[in-house]
Motif scaffolding. Structure first.
Motif, PDB file in Angstrom:
ATOM      1  N   ARG A 308       0.823  -1.218   0.000  1.00 11.68           N
ATOM      2  CA  ARG A 308       0.000   0.000   0.000  1.00 11.68           C
ATOM      3  C   ARG A 308       0.852   1.261   0.000  1.00 11.68           C
ATOM      4  O   ARG A 308       0.486   2.281  -0.557  1.00 11.68           O
ATOM      5  CB  ARG A 308      -0.919  -0.034   1.223  1.00 11.68           C
ATOM      6  N   TYR A 309       2.019   1.186   0.671  1.00 16.06           N
ATOM      7  CA  TYR A 309       2.861   2.377   0.806  1.00 16.06           C
ATOM      8  C   TYR A 309       4.065   2.371  -0.129  1.00 16.06           C
ATOM      9  O   TYR A 309       4.633   3.424  -0.419  1.00 16.06           O
ATOM     10  CB  TYR A 309       3.361   2.502   2.254  1.00 16.06           C
ATOM     11  N   SER A 310       4.476   1.205  -0.583  1.00 14.65           N
ATOM     12  CA  SER A 310       5.713   1.113  -1.362  1.00 14.65           C
ATOM     13  C   SER A 310       5.625   1.818  -2.716  1.00 14.65           C
ATOM     14  O   SER A 310       6.636   2.210  -3.287  1.00 14.65           O
ATOM     15  CB  SER A 310       6.092  -0.363  -1.568  1.00 14.65           C
ATOM     16  N   ASP A 311       4.397   1.978  -3.230  1.00 19.22           N
ATOM     17  CA  ASP A 311       4.237   2.590  -4.553  1.00 19.22           C
ATOM     18  C   ASP A 311       4.051   4.108  -4.504  1.00 19.22           C
ATOM     19  O   ASP A 311       3.952   4.752  -5.546  1.00 19.22           O
ATOM     20  CB  ASP A 311       3.034   1.964  -5.275  1.00 19.22           C
ATOM     21  N   ILE A 312       3.992   4.688  -3.295  1.00 16.16           N
ATOM     22  CA  ILE A 312       3.797   6.141  -3.177  1.00 16.16           C
ATOM     23  C   ILE A 312       5.133   6.847  -3.407  1.00 16.16           C
ATOM     24  O   ILE A 312       6.150   6.487  -2.816  1.00 16.16           O
ATOM     25  CB  ILE A 312       3.250   6.505  -1.782  1.00 16.16           C
ATOM     26  N   SER A 313       5.128   7.854  -4.266  1.00 19.57           N
ATOM     27  CA  SER A 313       6.341   8.635  -4.502  1.00 19.57           C
ATOM     28  C   SER A 313       6.011  10.118  -4.442  1.00 19.57           C
ATOM     29  O   SER A 313       4.881  10.531  -4.708  1.00 19.57           O
ATOM     30  CB  SER A 313       6.961   8.299  -5.864  1.00 19.57           C
ATOM     31  N   SER A 314       7.009  10.919  -4.104  1.00 18.18           N
ATOM     32  CA  SER A 314       6.819  12.369  -4.038  1.00 18.18           C
ATOM     33  C   SER A 314       6.503  12.944  -5.413  1.00 18.18           C
ATOM     34  O   SER A 314       5.726  13.897  -5.532  1.00 18.18           O
ATOM     35  CB  SER A 314       8.076  13.030  -3.450  1.00 18.18           C
ATOM     36  N   THR A 315       7.092  12.366  -6.465  1.00 17.22           N
ATOM     37  CA  THR A 315       6.810  12.824  -7.836  1.00 17.22           C
ATOM     38  C   THR A 315       5.339  12.621  -8.173  1.00 17.22           C
ATOM     39  O   THR A 315       4.686  13.497  -8.758  1.00 17.22           O
ATOM     40  CB  THR A 315       7.686  12.049  -8.845  1.00 17.22           C
ATOM     41  N   GLN A 316       4.806  11.471  -7.802  1.00 21.38           N
ATOM     42  CA  GLN A 316       3.387  11.178  -8.023  1.00 21.38           C
ATOM     43  C   GLN A 316       2.509  12.198  -7.299  1.00 21.38           C
ATOM     44  O   GLN A 316       1.532  12.702  -7.867  1.00 21.38           O
ATOM     45  CB  GLN A 316       3.081   9.771  -7.509  1.00 21.38           C
ATOM     46  N   ILE A 317       2.863  12.537  -6.065  1.00 20.40           N
ATOM     47  CA  ILE A 317       2.082  13.507  -5.289  1.00 20.40           C
ATOM     48  C   ILE A 317       2.107  14.874  -5.956  1.00 20.40           C
ATOM     49  O   ILE A 317       1.066  15.530  -6.098  1.00 20.40           O
ATOM     50  CB  ILE A 317       2.623  13.601  -3.846  1.00 20.40           C
ATOM     51  N   ARG A 318       3.286  15.309  -6.398  1.00 23.27           N
ATOM     52  CA  ARG A 318       3.399  16.623  -7.051  1.00 23.27           C
ATOM     53  C   ARG A 318       2.562  16.674  -8.329  1.00 23.27           C
ATOM     54  O   ARG A 318       1.923  17.684  -8.619  1.00 23.27           O
ATOM     55  CB  ARG A 318       4.868  16.942  -7.353  1.00 23.27           C
TER      56      ARG A 318
END
Length: 360
Positions: A308-318
């Motif tokens: 659930r958390y391993s695929d989260i990236s700061s680039t994706q959020i931006r």
């Protein structure tokens, strides 16, 4: 009334208030903080009503204190003032808590209050309010020392130093810090000042997002900005080691850092990054990682994030922010509100709108 509920029902309400303190209006947040403050001041009686283990009792107390600390980490001044007022008046100034009960709470949150309040320097009025409010804690310390002796705080056995760009700080970063804390470490998050090529949000703003994201997490702190630490600089790392004298310091990095960062390709020297103990969280499987990690001379602990958390990236959020999409599953809700309120991470449009002159 809250403290007459069964433990399961009380835990459900606390979980609900934990989420509401991040997304409600300032007025509602102030009411939540007052409610929790009164509950904490009468909480010792709860142990007499229901048969629970000390661990369950303490964990619930920490969750309630986390709600109060969340208010202290809020970016709205009104909420900050309400939170500190409740902590000092309804908890440390309470007539319903004895010295030992206040001492227990003090040991849980004293360091957290100190680190959060120390960051408040820009608002002069809030600084004066804090000074007056902290007088309640000073009185407790003075009275406790006079009647019971010295207040002792336990030193951590192991320190985890977690540097990163944190642009912005995500739920993935938070889960890493929380997992490390649960392994018995005291975690220090350091906002990287040396990633000039990444065109990041200013350091202070990234620290603000980080502070509100972990305000409710006990034993997770922000490393002082007075000690900028470049992991490629042995002198900076020596200062880091000296700041935690006689305590084992572990460097927290992702597997991609070990594989690609120049500091891990240099030869080991005194106080270099290769001489430190490490906690490495894996980002995908890579055969080269085992070979690259052999150059690390210290102990290594491996960490794997849930999918659930391993695929989260700061680039994706931006990218999501720029597209005005929901990021509540990627970032702390309070940080999300702060980012959208201030218009951070929104790129300028590539095609400029034409300006036509009016005929006069």
């Amino acid at each position: 009334i809250l403290l007459y509920l069964e433990p399961t029902e009380l835990d459900e309400i606390i979980e609900d208030l934990t989420s509401k303190i991040k997304i409600s209006s300032s007025n509602v947040k102030s009411l939540i903080l007052k409610t929790i403050g009164i509950a904490v001041s009468h909480y010792p009686k709860y142990n007499d009503r229901f048969d629970e283990t000390i661990l369950s009792y303490d964990n619930r107390l920490k969750k309630m204190l986390g709600i109060l600390l969340n208010g202290l980490g809020d970016y709205h001044i009104k909420v900050k003032e309400s939170s500190l007022s409740v902590i000092v008046k309804d908890v440390f100034g309470s007539k319903f808590l004895n010295f030992n009960e206040k001492h227990k709470i003090f040991r849980f949150i004293a360091k957290k209050i100190l680190t959060i309040v120390a960051e408040i320097k820009d608002e002069e009025l809030l600084l004066l309010t804090n000074s007056a409010a902290l007088n309640y804690i000073y009185r407790f310390i003075s009275d406790y020392t006079f009647f019971n002796g010295t207040i002792s705080l336990e030193l951590p056995q192991k320190i985890a130093f977690f540097p990163g760009t944190f642009d912005p700080f995500s739920l993935s970063h938070k889960e890493i810090a929380r997992s490390i804390k649960n392994l018995g470490y005291e975690v220090y998050l350091a906002v990287d000042e040396f990633s000039w090529s990444k065109k990041t949000l200013p350091n202070l703003l990234r620290r603000n997002i980080l502070a509100m994201s972990v305000a409710d997490e006990l034993d997770i702190y922000i490393y002082p900005k007075e000690y900028p630490t470049n992991i490629a600089n042995p002198n900076d790392l020596k200062v880091l080691k000296d700041n935690f004298n006689h305590i084992d310091v572990y460097i927290v990095v992702g597997s991609d850092v070990v594989l690609n960062a120049s500091s891990y390709k240099m030869k080991a020297s005194e106080n270099s990054i290769l001489t430190f103990n490490h906690i490495i969280f894996e980002r995908g499987k890579n055969r080269k990682l085992e070979e690259a990690s052999k150059s690390i001379m210290g102990k290594i602990e491996w960490l794997t994030l849930p999918p659930r958390y391993s695929d989260i990236s700061s680039t994706q959020i931006r990218n999501y922010i720029d597209e005005n999409r929901d990021i509540s599953s990627l970032i702390d809700p309070l940080a999300e509100e702060y980012i959208y309120d201030n218009g951070f991470y929104q790129r300028e449009p590539m095609n400029k709108s034409e300006i036509t002159s009016l005929w006069l």
